[in-house]
Design a protein around this motif. Sequence first.
Motif, PDB file in Angstrom:
ATOM      1  N   ASP A 165       2.111  -4.805   5.750  1.00 19.64           N
ATOM      2  CA  ASP A 165       3.520  -4.673   5.417  1.00 19.64           C
ATOM      3  C   ASP A 165       4.309  -4.625   6.723  1.00 19.64           C
ATOM      4  O   ASP A 165       4.184  -3.657   7.491  1.00 19.64           O
ATOM      5  CB  ASP A 165       3.751  -3.404   4.593  1.00 19.64           C
ATOM      6  N   SER A 166       5.109  -5.651   6.980  1.00 19.68           N
ATOM      7  CA  SER A 166       5.834  -5.721   8.252  1.00 19.68           C
ATOM      8  C   SER A 166       6.800  -4.553   8.426  1.00 19.68           C
ATOM      9  O   SER A 166       7.112  -4.157   9.556  1.00 19.68           O
ATOM     10  CB  SER A 166       6.595  -7.053   8.350  1.00 19.68           C
ATOM     11  N   GLU A 167       7.271  -3.974   7.310  1.00 22.13           N
ATOM     12  CA  GLU A 167       8.194  -2.849   7.398  1.00 22.13           C
ATOM     13  C   GLU A 167       7.473  -1.501   7.422  1.00 22.13           C
ATOM     14  O   GLU A 167       8.113  -0.470   7.671  1.00 22.13           O
ATOM     15  CB  GLU A 167       9.172  -2.893   6.213  1.00 22.13           C
ATOM     16  N   TYR A 168       6.190  -1.536   7.171  1.00 24.15           N
ATOM     17  CA  TYR A 168       5.405  -0.293   7.135  1.00 24.15           C
ATOM     18  C   TYR A 168       3.990  -0.599   7.628  1.00 24.15           C
ATOM     19  O   TYR A 168       3.069  -0.732   6.829  1.00 24.15           O
ATOM     20  CB  TYR A 168       5.388   0.258   5.709  1.00 24.15           C
ATOM     21  N   PRO A 169       3.803  -0.738   8.935  1.00 24.38           N
ATOM     22  CA  PRO A 169       2.501  -1.110   9.493  1.00 24.38           C
ATOM     23  C   PRO A 169       1.394  -0.166   9.021  1.00 24.38           C
ATOM     24  O   PRO A 169       1.626   1.027   8.796  1.00 24.38           O
ATOM     25  CB  PRO A 169       2.715  -1.006  11.002  1.00 24.38           C
ATOM     26  N   VAL A 170       0.219  -0.710   8.873  1.00 24.60           N
ATOM     27  CA  VAL A 170      -0.885   0.078   8.322  1.00 24.60           C
ATOM     28  C   VAL A 170      -1.250   1.264   9.219  1.00 24.60           C
ATOM     29  O   VAL A 170      -1.686   2.311   8.726  1.00 24.60           O
ATOM     30  CB  VAL A 170      -2.112  -0.840   8.065  1.00 24.60           C
ATOM     31  N   LYS A 171      -1.045   1.141  10.518  1.00 24.84           N
ATOM     32  CA  LYS A 171      -1.335   2.279  11.412  1.00 24.84           C
ATOM     33  C   LYS A 171      -0.418   3.453  11.100  1.00 24.84           C
ATOM     34  O   LYS A 171      -0.844   4.612  11.114  1.00 24.84           O
ATOM     35  CB  LYS A 171      -1.189   1.849  12.873  1.00 24.84           C
TER      36      LYS A 171
ATOM     37  N   TYR B 148       0.849  -1.189   0.000  1.00 24.11           N
ATOM     38  CA  TYR B 148       0.000   0.000   0.000  1.00 24.11           C
ATOM     39  C   TYR B 148       0.881   1.234   0.000  1.00 24.11           C
ATOM     40  O   TYR B 148       1.983   1.256   0.554  1.00 24.11           O
ATOM     41  CB  TYR B 148      -0.977   0.026   1.178  1.00 24.11           C
ATOM     42  N   SER B 149       0.396   2.267  -0.659  1.00 27.86           N
ATOM     43  CA  SER B 149       1.120   3.531  -0.747  1.00 27.86           C
ATOM     44  C   SER B 149       0.113   4.615  -1.104  1.00 27.86           C
ATOM     45  O   SER B 149      -1.043   4.331  -1.454  1.00 27.86           O
ATOM     46  CB  SER B 149       2.229   3.454  -1.801  1.00 27.86           C
TER      47      SER B 149
END
Length: 429
Positions: free
Chosen positions: A271-277, A250-251
Motif C-alpha cells: 500500500d503506497s499510502e501505508y507501507p508494510v514496514k 492490509y489492516s
Amino acid sequence: MNKKNLMNKNIFKTRKTGFAVITAPLICLLSALLLSSCSPKSSLTLDWKPDLQLVKQEMRQKEVSLATNSGRAAAFGSKIDAIIGRLPDYDNDDQVKIDLSKAIASLGQVHTNLGLAEEKVLPFRLYMWQGRLYVIDTLTGFREVLYTELAKINGHPVSDVMAQLTDVISRDNEQGLLVNIPRYIIRPSILHGLGAIEDKSKISLTFRQEDGTDIKKTVQPVSQNDSTLLNLISPYKDTLLSSINSKRIYSFTNLSAEQTLYVAYNSCAEDSEYPVKRFVQDIKTSLKTSPVQKVIVDLRANSGGNSSVIHPLMTSLLQDPVLKNHVLVLIGRGTASSAMLNAYEFRENLQAKLLGEPTNGDPNKPGEVQLLQLPETGLTVTYSTSEFHFSDSADDALMPDIPVDYTITDYREGNDPVLSAALAYRFQD
C-alpha cells in the motif's frame, strides 16, 4: 443466425397460370442474391485471425508447459487452428471468446487463462454451495432475492450453464470452479457466448426461495464502476470482522477481550499510502499496549501478487517468543497464487495452523505470470513461465489442517464460522 445455403428449391415458385417476362436486369439481380446467399458471411465484428495466430505462436514458445512438451504444444496449436477454421461459422464474437477460453483452460492451470474483459455485469454477488448458486449480496432494488438460489437464466437451468462453464474456466483444482463460476455467470458476454441468452441488455432470471417458490426478474446489467454496484446491501458489512477489514490491502484489529490479533491481508501488494514496514511497526506498538496470546492472519480474500510483501510481518512474529508458534491462518477458495505460498510459508516457518477450505491453487503448479496483449480484440491472455514445486503432498491444493465449511446459512445469519473456529482454538504448549 447460422449460415445455411439458402438455395432451396422452394424459394422461388412459378405460378401455373399467366406469363412471366424476366428482363436482363432482373436476372442479374436474382443471380446476385443467389450468389450472396451461397457465400458465407461472417457475423464477427473483430479481426480474430491475427490474434489467434499470435496466441498459438507466443504460448507454444513461452508458456512453460507447452515450451517443454512438444506433444502438448502441438495439441494446443491444433485447438487454435480449429477455432481459426471455424471463424466463418461463428454467429458472434462472444462464441469465439468462449472457444478460445476453452482452449486455454484445457491446459489446466489457474495462471494460464483468458482475462475477463471489462463489461457491464448482473448486480449480484453469488456464492456456490453444494452445487448451487446463492445471492449473498445485491442492490437495494433486488433485496427480495437476497439469499435465494439462482435457479434459471432465460429459462435455462443454472445447473446446465454451470456444466458448460467447467470447460471454460482455467483452474488448478475444483476450488477454481467454486470461486469463478459465480464471477463468470454474471457476465452477459459469457452467457451470450454459451447460447444461454440472446439479448445482453436485459436478462430473465428465476430465483428460488427456501420454501420452493420462485421469483422472476428481468435484470439489466450495470457498470462495474457504477456507484450503485459499489453500494451493495452487504447487510453484515458493519459486524463481520472480515468485511470491516476488507477495504484496505492490509489492516489489523487487536481483539483485547480474546487476547487475539486479527490481521486481514487481502492482496499481496504494498500500500503506497501505508507501507508494510509502518504497518508492522503499528502492530508492534499495539501489542505493547495490549498483549495477545495468538495471531490470526486472514488470507481468504487474497488471490495473490508479490509473495515477499508480507515477509516483514513473518519476521516480526518469528522474533516474538510468545507468538512465533501461536499463529493461525485462514484460507479458502479465494486464496490463490502468492497468497497460497504465504500460507504455506506461515505453516513451514511459524508452525501455523491453517483453517478453512482448500485453496484455489496447487502449490506444485507453474507460476511467474506474463501477459500477452491481443491487439485486434483488446483481450489479454496470462500464462505461466516457470515450474514450481513447494509441497511434497500429492494434493492439488493447499489443504487446511482444520477444515471449516462456510455455508449459505452462515451467510444468511451473518456468521463467520472460520473466524469463530480460530478464535475458539487453543494451542497446546
